[in-house]
Design an enzyme around this catalytic site. Sequence first.
Site, PDB file in Angstrom:
ATOM      1  CG  HIS A 153      -1.888  -1.117   1.267  1.00  7.03           C
ATOM      2  ND1 HIS A 153      -2.715  -1.424   0.211  1.00  7.03           N
ATOM      3  CD2 HIS A 153      -2.137  -2.042   2.232  1.00  7.03           C
ATOM      4  CE1 HIS A 153      -3.442  -2.491   0.543  1.00  7.03           C
ATOM      5  NE2 HIS A 153      -3.100  -2.885   1.753  1.00  7.03           N
TER       6      HIS A 153
HETATM    7 ZN   LIG Z   1      -3.866  -7.413   2.927  1.00  3.76          ZN
END
Ligand SMILES: [Zn+2]
Length: 420
Positions: A153
């Site tokens: 992320h």
């Molecule tokens: Zn994850």
Amino acid sequence: MALSTLNELNSPSKNHLYKDIGLDQWPIIYCANYNIGFLGMEKLHPFDSSKWRSVVRFLRDAQMITNATIVQPNEATKEDLLTVHTRRYLSSLKWSINVARVLEVAPIAVLPSFLVQRKVLRPLRYQTGGTILAGKLALERGWAINIGGGFHHCSSDRGGGFCAYADLTLLIKNLFTYYSDRVKKVLIVDLDAHQGNGYEHDFLNDDRVFIMDMYNRQIYPHDHEAKSAIKCKVELTNHTNDKTYLRLLHINLEKSLNEFRPDFVVYNAGTDILEGDPLGNLNITPEGVVVRDEIVFSKCIRDKQLPIVMCTSDGIEHKRIFVLFSGSKGKDGHSWCPDCVAAEKPIEEAVKSSLPSNGVFIECFVGDRASWKDTNCPFRTDSQTRLTDIPTLVEWGTPKRLVERELLDTETIKILFEED
Ligand SMILES: [Zn+2]
């Protein structure tokens, strides 16, 4: 600049993260410094993970692997990180509040910066160093596994979802720099339950990278802009089962390999696809996860002889977080609060013997006597903490909490640590 000088500059031996390993060692990377925690009370053990077991089964030679044969990485330095990250982003991590936002663990915001640097960010930099090292080892041995990393992320300029460093982007950019003759086309296979929006932002318009991302589209991060970087997008819905999952994996991996013809594979192997995972929301059995890994390894290594790096992608997003709130300690090393002092021993005993393997223990100090007694004390007023007494032990994100006298009994604390 002459070509020979350029090659020398980019020689793998110039990268301090690319350490050499012995012939008796396996390309499996892990070190105790990976563990995040406070007071040395954390108890995370890599051998507990189903990930580890499935890999060992694939290799079919469990006796060969011992602690001595595991590879320990170096910590990624600021210079290493700056090859991908912006200065602005790295500077932002000097503030605990920004780290708390990136890691989505609110109590971190109130911890002093030096503690966050040493106890939270440093382990993540070791894991990042491990992912980068895995690239070199995979080229030498055919495969390498980092029992950590996979911070999918995080991009060069932005962290999130417990990912503070863009280790996957760093891994690939380092391969392009130091092994430009061998690595020209990289396939990313991301099988974590979440969309890998971090590296997707970094490789948005980069034809050297082909992204196959298979994720639950009904959960975090819903990053539509990043989705345009995905060349093979497999969107799943809540409760997808083994049969559907493995069929889709089989078809799409085959397709991606044939279409792109990569010379290197990066496999992000999150286990949050398991049934019962509160965040992944998929229904894959432990056996299904083993088959998943076997499909990836056999298609890449056995069928195509492609070097592959696997990251276990076990961020804190998959962990249970326990926070102990207590009165700050004075110069003598003792808390001003007698109840907190009395609870120290029973808590330490319970943590040592019963903190779950996916548990993280954090101690958070609420300040001196005067600031705690103040009715406007943020720990009293904040909607996420709402403390009335100290010591208080909570499982973050759940209603479970123990207060004052309850923390004098080791057995009661052990019950809090038990799974529901
Ligand atoms: Zn994850």
